[in-house]
Motif scaffolding. Sequence first.
Motif, PDB file in Angstrom:
ATOM      1  N   CYS B  43       0.855  -1.192   0.000  1.00 43.62           N
ATOM      2  CA  CYS B  43       0.000   0.000   0.000  1.00 43.62           C
ATOM      3  C   CYS B  43       0.892   1.244   0.000  1.00 43.62           C
ATOM      4  O   CYS B  43       2.101   1.135   0.095  1.00 43.62           O
ATOM      5  CB  CYS B  43      -0.920   0.013   1.223  1.00 43.62           C
ATOM      6  SG  CYS B  43      -0.072   0.322   2.787  1.00 43.62           S
ATOM      7  N   GLY B  46       0.603   3.012   4.759  1.00 40.95           N
ATOM      8  CA  GLY B  46       0.953   2.518   6.082  1.00 40.95           C
ATOM      9  C   GLY B  46      -0.094   1.621   6.690  1.00 40.95           C
ATOM     10  O   GLY B  46      -0.048   1.312   7.874  1.00 40.95           O
ATOM     11  N   ASN B  47      -1.028   1.157   5.888  1.00 44.03           N
ATOM     12  CA  ASN B  47      -2.132   0.368   6.425  1.00 44.03           C
ATOM     13  C   ASN B  47      -1.917  -1.144   6.413  1.00 44.03           C
ATOM     14  O   ASN B  47      -2.464  -1.833   7.245  1.00 44.03           O
ATOM     15  CB  ASN B  47      -3.414   0.658   5.626  1.00 44.03           C
ATOM     16  CG  ASN B  47      -4.133   1.884   6.142  1.00 44.03           C
ATOM     17  OD1 ASN B  47      -4.842   1.814   7.131  1.00 44.03           O
ATOM     18  ND2 ASN B  47      -3.910   3.013   5.493  1.00 44.03           N
ATOM     19  N   GLY B  49       0.859  -3.417   6.331  1.00 41.43           N
ATOM     20  CA  GLY B  49       1.810  -4.193   7.128  1.00 41.43           C
ATOM     21  C   GLY B  49       2.668  -5.173   6.336  1.00 41.43           C
ATOM     22  O   GLY B  49       3.495  -5.869   6.919  1.00 41.43           O
TER      23      GLY B  49
HETATM   24  S1  FES Z   1       3.482  -1.231   2.410  1.00 38.78           S
HETATM   25 FE1  FES Z   1       1.538  -1.217   3.364  1.00 38.78          FE
HETATM   26  S2  FES Z   1       2.097  -0.700   5.397  1.00 38.78           S
HETATM   27 FE2  FES Z   1       3.970  -0.570   4.378  1.00 38.78          FE
END
Ligand code: FES
Lengths: 295, 238
Positions: B43, B46-47, B49
Amino acid sequence: MKAAPFEHHEPTSLSQAVSLIESLDEPTILAGGQSLVPMLRFRLARPDTVVDINGIDELDYLHEADGYLKMGALARHADVEDSELITERYGSFADAAPLVADPQIRNRGTIVGSIAQADPKGDWGSILIAHDGEVVAAGPDGERTVPIDELFLLPYDTSLGENELITEARVPTPVEREGSAYHKLKRKTGDYAMAGVAARLILDEDGRIETAGIGMTAVDITNARAADAEDHLEGERPSADLFEAAGELAAEQSNPESDEHGDASYKERMVEVLTQRALGDAAERAGVTKRRVTP
Amino acid sequence: MTDEREITLTINGTERTLEVEPRRLLVHAIREDLDMTGTHIGCDTGNCGACTVLRDGEPIKSCLMFATQADGSEIMTVEGMEDLPESDGELHPLQEGFHEEHGLQCGYCTPGMLMAGKALLDENPDPDEAEIREAISGNLCRCTGYQNIVKSIEYAADELAAQPATDGGTAAVEPGSSADVAANAPGTTGDADGPTAADDADGSDQFDGYDTEGGFSCGVENCCGGPSTDAEHHGDNA
Ligand code: FES
Ligand SMILES: Cc1cc2nc3c(=O)[nH]c(=O)nc-3n(C[C@H](O)[C@H](O)[C@H](O)COP(=O)(O)OP(=O)(O)OC[C@H]3O[C@@H](n4cnc5c(N)ncnc54)[C@H](O)[C@@H]3O)c2cc1C
Ligand code: FES
């Protein structure tokens, strides 16, 4: 997407940071980066210079001193979550910490960064409101304190000067017969609040409410104070009826927007419920015994 | 273009020096500069993980940190798992768990899940289900529904507990060092220990029976899909 190029500074002391920030044109402070990094990547923010404060050890603290609970600019969500002091004495903080984002983000994101971000959906702003907190800002003219009610102007906009940074957020240490709580409604674990309410109560020797503080999350353009509800509570004895009335007043004062998570009237109703719950927990923690009344 | 900076990372035990622009994200440095593509990007926000790595033992999202900020730290990625003593040169018990319990389908989220699981078991070798769900609450999986991921981590906890505590093994962490994320949950906190104002007063002084414990639960386990433990400990499903 990549962030636009920027010049990067890493001061290692507060005085260094202050003079750097003074000398630079519109510097952007980088704390935990959990909000700023995505903004840079989407180029919602395009600063020429970024001042990373993570190397300033003197800003890394969470302790009680001079009658305040003080959170330095590098105190992270996880520090609050893991703190025994918080678990023992600050109900609202202990409630909120595990509800902010997710474990990875809590390891990096800071309380102060979250307040500086001035996102109406941020949890800590409401808690500072309920506790009559303030922030300490350092700038070219030295230090000043800003009461939380004077900090938030608009979404993502604060009354901080361009060349100021927040060194600390703080709330008064609890007195006798004080209790606080935070309740948050969200779609799923790790999400921002759909609505949230922080409550703090101080009772007098007679058991009447001497001070009431209520801060609301995600239901106005900034974290907001439910002042009418607070006024209604002060001088009264805690009761379910009283808290119900306070909930209604908080809901009236809230100003949520309809979105994909719920329409405004639903959110107002949730403010009412969350206010009652937060007040109930705060009262219990202030020492009021809960009595089950069988109808 | 801005100046490049030299940084040093100890990645999976090996010290590496690289030149990065200040705007280079840690995840890009790991994937592109160090050519370790086990860490995924799922993503921009930051959603998800998928980019989770351990930095000095702590799980972080490597897409929310600049590489310069990791200068001097120890980074662990999925590629480092086989070198851990508890892996014995083969699959780590966590990886074995994901295999045995079908903890993955497309595998996109898996490296991040493994890192989140590793961080949990390092702190708390015997987590309960709520603690596992809390630990992976920053990691999204589009495929599995999480049930089997939870089972995979439970499998690894059992495997690690069964392993003899070998010399220098990181597997055996002292019991009692548990982080107890979920168990520490609020609702137990008393703010002041002052006298209870209403103690000696009559009933009308008392806070009369508002039920503050009203967490809503529909009764169907995991009906909302996510790795949520909230209904149990915060009553925040109003
Ligand atoms: S790439 Fe989605 S949280 Fe880091
Ligand atoms: C997926 C996700 C979920 C999240 N969920 C929640 C949630 O449920 N509740 C919640 O409250 N937050 C949530 N957050 C936001 C998170 O809490 C951030 O950590 C926080 O908002 C910002 O803190 P930071 O230290 O990361 O600040 P940064 O991202 O570094 O900075 C944020 C802003 O504040 C400014 N700033 C930072 N420090 C200072 C300072 N000392 N002085 C002046 N200005 C400063 C920066 O310049 C920037 O504009 C979430 C974030 C993500 C990515
Ligand atoms: S296995 Fe496909 S995203 Fe988790």
